[in-house]
Design an enzyme around this catalytic site. Structure first.
Site, short mmCIF file in Angstrom:
data_model
loop_
_atom_site.label_atom_id
_atom_site.label_comp_id
_atom_site.label_asym_id
_atom_site.label_seq_id
_atom_site.Cartn_x
_atom_site.Cartn_y
_atom_site.Cartn_z
N HIS A 63 12.28 -11.66 13.10
CA HIS A 63 10.85 -12.93 13.40
C HIS A 63 10.41 -12.96 15.14
CE1 HIS A 63 11.96 -15.51 9.87
NE2 HIS A 63 13.41 -14.86 10.07
N ARG A 65 6.82 -13.04 16.87
CA ARG A 65 6.97 -14.78 17.06
C ARG A 65 5.16 -15.00 17.94
NH1 ARG A 65 10.52 -17.39 14.43
NH2 ARG A 65 12.25 -18.09 15.21
N ASN A 95 6.83 -16.27 9.02
CA ASN A 95 6.85 -17.21 10.04
C ASN A 95 6.29 -17.76 11.08
OD1 ASN A 95 8.83 -16.12 10.05
ND2 ASN A 95 10.01 -18.00 10.15
N HIS A 180 13.84 -16.62 1.29
CA HIS A 180 15.33 -17.48 1.67
C HIS A 180 15.66 -18.97 0.79
CE1 HIS A 180 16.45 -19.89 5.86
NE2 HIS A 180 16.40 -20.79 4.46
N HIS A 238 20.03 -13.35 4.02
CA HIS A 238 20.96 -13.17 4.95
C HIS A 238 22.10 -14.81 3.99
CE1 HIS A 238 17.75 -16.32 4.70
NE2 HIS A 238 17.40 -16.15 5.59
N ASN A 284 19.38 -20.58 10.04
CA ASN A 284 19.60 -21.15 8.79
C ASN A 284 18.89 -19.54 7.87
OD1 ASN A 284 19.44 -23.49 9.36
ND2 ASN A 284 17.02 -23.46 9.34
N ASP A 311 17.97 -10.68 11.36
CA ASP A 311 17.12 -12.18 11.14
C ASP A 311 16.63 -12.22 12.22
OD1 ASP A 311 16.20 -13.94 9.99
OD2 ASP A 311 18.07 -15.36 9.97
N HIS A 315 14.15 -17.89 20.72
CA HIS A 315 13.96 -19.27 20.33
C HIS A 315 14.42 -19.60 22.28
CE1 HIS A 315 13.12 -20.80 16.53
NE2 HIS A 315 14.26 -20.39 16.27
O1 DOR Z 1 17.44 -19.69 11.17
C1 DOR Z 1 16.87 -18.76 10.85
N1 DOR Z 1 15.64 -18.71 12.22
N2 DOR Z 1 16.26 -18.74 9.70
C2 DOR Z 1 15.47 -18.59 9.09
O2 DOR Z 1 15.46 -18.68 7.75
C3 DOR Z 1 13.89 -18.56 10.08
C4 DOR Z 1 13.79 -18.07 11.56
C5 DOR Z 1 13.42 -17.80 12.21
O3 DOR Z 1 11.92 -18.49 11.85
O4 DOR Z 1 13.58 -18.78 13.42
#
Ligand code: DOR
Length: 450
Positions: A63, A65, A95, A180, A238, A284, A311, A315
């Site tokens: 991911h 951003r 996402n 997911h 995952h 997650n 994955d 953040h």
């Molecule tokens: O922990 C997670 N973070 N699981 C996900 O499915 C999305 C991901 C995110 O994009 O932050």
């Protein structure tokens, strides 16, 4: 820049074995592989003596951003981290903000990657209630790795809330659908209950109890039922529970179901990870007790797990500092996956050959990626060279993601990637980027050219 190269004297790793050999790349493609190749003097050389030479390793779940969250990561910074960690190609999730859920937004992402992504790339399309019947028309766009479904809400707004909508997605298109799998109705109930009990914030050690085993199992059973009913191939991202691995084995649906594991679930375990790393270990689906980690390690070797994806989910530290469960879920890992897996090789629970199976052949099979496989004549001249004698304590300064929240900082890791070769060009040397490499879109079996 030259696309010719001789990688000489290294141990060339494939999924079936390891052979001391030279690899001669000409015009970006492997020309020959063998002992003591006689190559014209003007061909540039990369000395791989005492090193391991892998075909380009891939990360099929990251991911980044962009658009919408570039302060956390953009395609340039994420791919820079990928390359530094030895990842030559990645598939990026939808996402973002806005979510990649229309052909226009998909085209925008491809355009953003062109010339800025350091590694080769592909992107997923996100399934929504609105696009459920149309998305199958778009999954064959060039550069598309397929459709992604969130059955449980995670970061961002993407969610397929119920079985009728999921069935519509599974009946739309033909390629493998990536999922997911966590049961959203159950998650909602459990978060409501948590908030009632802990209105001002809860211990993060509860994360894997809130998003519990039953949340994962319930969703995966629903998904397998629908995969069987519709005949649509699915890929479970995952996987976090021993129970789901057992279900996959018992249902024995063959190629209908493939499975991914992440290094986080393979290397961390509750409750220690939450005690040591707090919300930096929060993702997650959650990292759970050691028995799940051990079951996943076993499933890597018995073939239940088809591929490994990081994955990578960046953040910021300030966001992670919010009281749980307001702290966001996700762990950045694109740069550390290969080093962790090499550490597993050193520790004896994974073989070098397995890395090729899980990071090259597995992703290629799951997503129908063309032109990625063992280093043999005619194959793409993309390779990762590793120094097995290197052991290093993972330092925050080495990490290139904009998110610093990597729980593996401070771990002693083995055999870091030293050189990366993209289509015959050395783009990382002694761990440092060389020149201004630009990745290209991955190509897929089922792509339809307009
Ligand atoms: O922990 C997670 N973070 N699981 C996900 O499915 C999305 C991901 C995110 O994009 O932050």
């Amino acid at each position: 820049m030259s696309h010719d190269l001789l990688i000489h004297g290294g141990d060339v790793v494939s999924s079936s074995g390891v052979e001391r050999a030279d690899v001669w790349i000409e015009g970006g493609r492997v020309r020959s592989v063998g002992a003591d190749l006689q190559v014209p003097a003007e061909v540039p050389r990369l000395d791989a003596t005492n090193k391991w030479v892998f075909p380009g390793l891939m990360d099929p779940q990251v991911h980044f951003r962009e658009p919408g969250g570039e302060a956390k990561e953009d395609l340039a910074s994420g791919s820079e981290a990928a390359l530094a960690g030895g990842v030559t190609a990645y598939c990026e999730m939808p996402n973002t903000n806005p979510a990649t859920a229309t052909p226009e937004l998909f085209a925008d992402k491809l355009e953003r990657a062109r010339g800025r992504s350091r590694a080769d790339y592909a992107f997923f399309l996100g399934a929504t209630e609105e696009n459920a019947d149309l998305i199958g028309e778009w999954e064959t766009l060039p550069g598309c790795s397929g459709i992604k479904v969130f059955m449980g809400a995670s970061t961002g707004s993407l969610l397929i809330p119920d079985d009728p909508t999921l069935e519509r997605v599974l009946r739309s298109g033909k390629r493998r659908v990536t999922v997911h799998s966590e049961d959203d109705p159950r998650l909602k109930e459990r978060y409501a209950d948590l908030m009632e009990r802990y209105p001002d914030g809860a211990p993060v050690g509860l994360h894997h109890q809130v998003r519990d085993i039953e949340s994962a199992v319930r969703s995966t059973k629903r998904l397998l039922d629908l995969a069987e009913k519709t005949g649509r191939r699915i890929h479970l991202l995952h996987v976090s529970t021993a129970e789901e691995l057992d279900i996959v084995r018992e249902r024995d649906l063959g190629d209908l179901v493939t499975v991914e594991a992440t290094p986080n679930h393979l290397f961390l375990a509750a409750p220690e990870c939450y005690e040591e790393h707090g919300t930096w270990a929060q993702m997650n689906p959650p990292v759970r007790e050691a028995r799940h980690r051990d079951a996943l390690r076993e499933a890597l070797l018995d073939g239940t797990v088809t591929c490994i994806g990081s994955d990578h989910a960046p953040h910021m530290a300030e966001e992670k500092a919010r009281p749980f469960p307001k702290s966001p879920s996700g762990i950045p890992g694109v740069q550390t996956t290969i080093a962790l897996l090499l550490t597993a090789v050193r520790d004896g629970w994974l073989r070098r050959e397995d890395m090729v199976r899980l990071q090259v052949e597995g992703p290629a099979r799951v997503y129908g990626i063309l032109d990625r496989g063992p280093l043999v004549p005619g194959s793409v001249g993309t390779a990762v060279v590793v120094d097995p004698s290197r052991t290093e304590t993972l330092a925050a300064e080495w990490l290139l993601s904009r998110s610093p929240c990597n729980p593996f900082i401070g771990r002693t890791l083995a055999g870091l990637p030293t050189e990366v070769v993209l289509r015959g060009q050395v783009v990382l040397r002694d761990g440092v980027r060389v020149g201004d490499p630009a990745g290209q879109p991955l190509e897929f079996e089922e792509t339809v050219r307009p």
